[in-house]
Design a protein around this motif. Structure first.
Motif: not given
Lengths: 247, 247
Positions: A112, A120, A122-123, A125-126, A238-239, A241, B77, B79-81, B84-85, B109, B128-130
């Motif tokens: 993070q 970004a 990790l913007g 799924d990771f 950047v990744t 969304r 966070d 950066g996580v979903f 930031a993106a 997060s 981690a998956i949205s």
């Protein structure tokens, strides 16, 4: 309490972590993490080597069972490749330990902090994968790298320079190169937030495994991850969304 | 500055996040996140609906280009979903915006707060998956769920109750049941750290998708994840650091 100190600087350590250490009679952890803390003379520090996680967990549980107020400290988040799992594995060894009042305090993990500095990445799924094969067969790591590539996840690689298997990162890059585009953005994020921080942006084709040491976190992009160039500054990584918008 | 407020309580918000908000002339974010903050009368709040992330990013960049000191706030966070993106995607729209002094401040997060309460479910490699398909085709989500199952990752599912696709979580559980053992531990972690926190431990076979709402984070174990029973308390959910030790 199993506590995460975050990636290094005080600005990234939670108030809960600070309060927990303040309230502890005993602090157990890897030497360099304990050195970060300004413990009082009435607090006992129990510093140990990095690889003795299970021994450290047993010591902490033994002290807690004696009635001490124990803080087990990890860098980053104790729940992410750190002390929390080691403590809960040890807890099963002794029925008395299962009765202890144990809690975990989360923290900011290395990926993070790296992501924040990079933009970004990790913007979307990771996956987070540890390349250390001290405790799992290398075949499991390969299977996960393949799956992460097949699922087109962004991949955060922890422990890329395991002492037990220094060539792991070379093998990991070789595997990923067979499954992902050579132009995939890659970042080496070393010691983020500390005085010896170093960021290197490259691509999967060009990635130099020798840049990775024990303090390095590597981010390998998905097919959507890109660099955004800036004048006079490092590009952003950047990744987006959205997925497939460019196809 | 794009700032993460953490999962909710002040004890899990970094000092950097607090200082950034203190220093901001303008705070941009989803309404409920802004309501958490005690802004001064000289600070301007720009609250918006949850789904207008790109508009919020553009507003923040416009204000920053006018010379304002802007904090874009996200839960967890950034950066996580989170935001930031969205900000970096918007930055590409205007060459002037690329010259702005932009930085990201990481935070804890939702999956980390959930993991802390549960024990150590993320103690090994995880994804981690949205499940929101507002911006990506459902086929991509299916591909990633399959890969996550094939790689035997622990899986953290964000946004399991997307308004656009409320049946997504039902489909996700169906897919995972075809590829993973029915006894795989599953946790629903709702609003962790807030007054309406609720934790439900179950198995993949028994998992009731209707327990998931917008504030829920779901953790699906790997083949190694297990519950550790305790007397008079919720079991711990733990993924050991070793792999295959029981086989």
């Amino acid at each position: 309490m199993i506590v995460g100190l975050g990636p290094g600087p005080a600005k990234w350590m939670t108030p809960e972590a600070g309060a927990t250490i303040e309230a502890a009679s005993d602090v157990v952890g890897y030497g360099p993490y304990i050195e970060r803390l300004a413990l009082r003379s009435d607090q006992r520090a129990h510093a140990s080597d990095n690889r003795l996680e299970r021994d450290r967990a047993r010591l902490a549980l033994t002290l807690a069972a004696e009635g001490r107020t124990v803080a087990v400290v990890s860098g980053g988040d104790p729940g992410v490749f750190a002390m929390a799992a080691a403590v809960f594995e040890a807890i099963e060894e002794n029925p008395q330990w299962l009765k202890l009042d144990v809690a975990v305090s989360p923290g900011v993990s290395a990926m993070q902090a790296a992501a924040a500095r990079l933009g970004a990445p990790l913007g979307h799924d990771f996956c987070a994968i540890s390349l250390s094969d001290n405790l799992k067969p290398w075949g499991v790591i390969e299977r996960r790298l393949e799956a992460a590539a097949d699922g087109d996840f962004v991949i955060a690689l922890y422990n890329p320079a395991s002492r037990a298997r220094p060539t792991g990162i070379v093998e990991a890059f070789d595997l990923l190169r067979r499954r992902k585009a050579g132009a995939t953005p890659v970042a080496f994020a070393r010691a983020v937030g500390r005085s010896d921080e170093k960021l290197t942006l490259t691509t999967l084709d060009e990635a130099d495994a020798s840049l990775a040491d024990m303090a390095t976190l590597i981010v390998v992009g998905s097919s959507e991850t890109r660099f955004i160039a800036r004048e006079g500054a490092r590009p952003w990584m950047v990744t987006p969304r959205s997925y497939g918008a460019r196809r």
